[in-house]
Each structure stands twice: as C-alpha cells, then as structure tokens.
Write an enzyme that holds these catalytic residues in place. Structure first.
Site, PDB file in Angstrom:
ATOM      1  CB  SER A 162      50.541  -9.492 -43.027  1.00  0.00           C
ATOM      2  OG  SER A 162      49.449 -10.300 -42.639  1.00  0.00           O
ATOM      3  CG  ASP A 208      53.141 -13.938 -46.747  1.00  0.00           C
ATOM      4  OD1 ASP A 208      53.363 -13.528 -45.590  1.00  0.00           O
ATOM      5  OD2 ASP A 208      52.005 -14.228 -47.162  1.00  0.00           O
ATOM      6  CG  HIS A 260      48.349 -14.788 -49.452  1.00  0.00           C
ATOM      7  ND1 HIS A 260      49.264 -15.023 -48.453  1.00  0.00           N
ATOM      8  CD2 HIS A 260      48.290 -15.936 -50.180  1.00  0.00           C
ATOM      9  CE1 HIS A 260      49.739 -16.251 -48.562  1.00  0.00           C
ATOM     10  NE2 HIS A 260      49.159 -16.832 -49.600  1.00  0.00           N
ATOM     11  CG  MET A 300      46.676 -18.650 -47.911  1.00  0.00           C
ATOM     12  SD  MET A 300      47.386 -18.013 -46.389  1.00  0.00           S
ATOM     13  CE  MET A 300      46.805 -16.321 -46.453  1.00  0.00           C
ATOM     14  CG  MET A 322      53.381 -18.671 -49.119  1.00  0.00           C
ATOM     15  SD  MET A 322      52.014 -18.889 -47.984  1.00  0.00           S
ATOM     16  CE  MET A 322      52.591 -18.040 -46.525  1.00  0.00           C
ATOM     17  CG  ASP A 371      47.581 -13.010 -44.926  1.00  0.00           C
ATOM     18  OD1 ASP A 371      48.098 -13.505 -45.945  1.00  0.00           O
ATOM     19  OD2 ASP A 371      48.199 -12.266 -44.137  1.00  0.00           O
ATOM     20  CG  MET A 376      43.822 -17.668 -44.065  1.00  0.00           C
ATOM     21  SD  MET A 376      44.788 -18.118 -42.623  1.00  0.00           S
ATOM     22  CE  MET A 376      46.131 -16.921 -42.747  1.00  0.00           C
ATOM     23  CG  HIS A 428      49.929  -9.587 -47.483  1.00  0.00           C
ATOM     24  ND1 HIS A 428      50.237 -10.057 -48.743  1.00  0.00           N
ATOM     25  CD2 HIS A 428      49.717 -10.683 -46.716  1.00  0.00           C
ATOM     26  CE1 HIS A 428      50.220 -11.397 -48.732  1.00  0.00           C
ATOM     27  NE2 HIS A 428      49.899 -11.801 -47.505  1.00  0.00           N
TER      28      HIS A 428
HETATM   29  C1  DX5 Z   1      50.515 -16.611 -43.267  1.00  0.00           C
HETATM   30  C2  DX5 Z   1      50.220 -15.325 -43.996  1.00  0.00           C
HETATM   31  C3  DX5 Z   1      51.191 -14.243 -43.735  1.00  0.00           C
HETATM   32  C4  DX5 Z   1      51.342 -13.826 -42.290  1.00  0.00           C
HETATM   33  C5  DX5 Z   1      52.665 -13.149 -42.129  1.00  0.00           C
HETATM   34  O1  DX5 Z   1      49.729 -17.623 -43.782  1.00  0.00           O
HETATM   35  O2  DX5 Z   1      50.216 -15.546 -45.389  1.00  0.00           O
HETATM   36  O3  DX5 Z   1      50.909 -13.112 -44.549  1.00  0.00           O
HETATM   37  O4  DX5 Z   1      50.321 -12.986 -41.866  1.00  0.00           O
HETATM   38  O5  DX5 Z   1      52.892 -12.894 -40.785  1.00  0.00           O
HETATM   39  P1  DX5 Z   1      54.368 -12.832 -40.176  1.00  0.00           P
HETATM   40  O6  DX5 Z   1      55.089 -11.735 -40.902  1.00  0.00           O
HETATM   41  O7  DX5 Z   1      54.156 -12.559 -38.738  1.00  0.00           O
HETATM   42  O8  DX5 Z   1      55.007 -14.186 -40.438  1.00  0.00           O
HETATM   43 ZN    ZN Z   2      50.005 -13.749 -46.681  1.00  0.00          ZN
END
Ligand code: DX5
Ligand code: ZN
Length: 225
Positions: free
Chosen positions: A11, A175, A69, A71, A140, A38, A40, A36
């Site tokens: 990630s 994840d 991903h 969010m 998740m 993220d 948001m 990956h």
């Molecule tokens: C959280 C993200 C994850 C996060 C994972 O909302 O979706 O992808 O970055 O990070 P670690 O592996 O540190 O939990």
């Molecule tokens: Zn993620």
C-alpha cells in the site's frame, strides 16, 4: 482459486511521497505484484489522500498493475477518471453512497476490473448481489482510513464464507494490519491477495519483507478438494 500465486500488494499510503518513484521501484524490484493505491475523500472516511491526478503519476512510475481502493462516496461518478488515470482494478465500498452493483457494471464497461470492498462492521451477506459482477472482494481487516492499525481477526470468517459458502472463485484480498504475524491466517481462510503498508514500507528491507510475506502465505495455502 483464481491464481496459483499469492499476490502481494504494497500500500503506497505508507511510502514516502517525496521519493515515490524510488519507493515504487524498490518494492517492484522486491517482487511486489500490484501497487495498492488508497483513495480517500474525507467523507466516506475521515481522511483525505489522493485523486486521479496522483494516480496518473503513480501509473507513470509503476510497471505493475494499479489496484485502486476507492474509499469515497461516489465511485461511479469518478470511475472514468480513475480508469483514464491507469487503474487496473477499481474497488468500491458496498457501504458508500454509490455502492450498488450498478457501480460494478459501470467499472467493467470501462475495461477495468471491478472489486467490492467491505468494512469490518458490515456482514458479508451485503456483497452477495455484487459477486456475479466483480472479480475481487476486498475484506477489510481494519476500519478504513489509516495505515498502521491492528488486524481484526474476527473478519477472517467473512473470507472463509466467501470461499466455502458462496463458492467465490475470484480474488479475495485482505487489507489492514496484514504482516508476518497475520498473513498465514488470511491465506488459510482463503485470501490470495494481501495488501501490506507498514509491514513492507516500515521494514528495514522491503524486498525481504515481501519475500517473507509471500512464503508465509504460500505455506498456509488451504488444500481444497
Ligand atoms: C486503510 C487502507 C490500507 C492501509 C494498509 O484504510 O485501506 O490499505 O494503507 O496499511 P497497513 O498495512 O499498515 O495496515
Ligand atoms: Zn486499502
């Protein structure tokens, strides 16, 4: 299982964005399968990260597929922009405002693989009607929003149910808090794609960390008849 290999997806939320190209090259050189990403929006989750503009920059720096991903509350509205930015997979949340199965159809129509993500506090039954339209389920194992949280083992039941009760043969990704201590349980439950932020980027040697994660996942692979 959709693939013979266990896939490791670092990630980038845990990368150093002031030297993103080097960090991407380091984990790709270390054998990472997907990047990956993220996304948001500050509404669906209490954090803001990046939009299509940054995803495009990541795409230019990366050689592996971008596993995006989302969010965000409006994944269908923004799907086209993320597809154009270079996403290979677009995963939307079943809990978001545009979280119906029609979002999967929209994503698929753009030539991108659709995935459905589910928060720890949502039952797996919620994704059932999406399954015919997606090639991945993201289970998740922390509440979405931040890296570095502790793995929630109670979600493993959902991964197991996807394989054993629903007979889902696509990718199952986990994840949140996935690392050397937790990855074997994820693999044994039936997951085959593992997102790791802190476990890869905070390691002294990210390449070694990736190899270690992969071998732990492979050793725990369930035997299915
Ligand atoms: C959280 C993200 C994850 C996060 C994972 O909302 O979706 O992808 O970055 O990070 P670690 O592996 O540190 O939990
Ligand atoms: Zn993620």
């Amino acid at each position: 299982m959709p693939t013979d290999r266990m896939l490791i997806a670092p990630s980038l939320l845990s990368a150093d964005f002031s030297r993103l190209r080097e960090d991407i090259a380091r984990v790709e050189g270390g054998g990472a399968d997907w990047m990956h990403v993220d996304v948001m929006d500050g509404h669906f989750v209490p954090n803001l990260t990046m939009g299509p503009f940054i995803v495009r920059a990541i795409h230019r720096a990366a050689t592996t597929p971008l596993d995006v991903h989302l969010m965000i509350d409006d994944p269908a509205t923004y799907a086209e922009e993320f597809a154009a930015a270079g996403a290979s997979v677009l995963c939307y949340h079943v809990e978001c405002r545009e979280g119906g199965p029609e979002t999967a159809l929209k994503i698929n129509s753009l030539g991108v693989r659709a995935g459905i993500a589910v928060r720890p506090d949502t039952p797996i039954t919620a994704v059932k009607e999406h399954l015919p339209h997606v090639s991945m389920v993201l289970v998740m194992s922390v509440m979405p929003g931040f890296s570095g949280q502790s793995f929630m083992p109670e979600v493993l039941e959902k991964t197991r149910a996807l394989r054993e009760e629903y007979g889902f043969t696509g990718d199952v990704q986990m994840d949140g808090g996935v690392g050397p201590e937790t990855i074997a349980d994820c693999a044994a439950a039936g997951a085959n794609v593992f997102v790791a932020g802190s476990a890869v980027f905070k390691a002294d040697d990210p390449a070694l960390a990736i190899a270690d994660l992969r071998s732990r996942a492979e050793a725990a692979r369930p035997i299915r008849r």
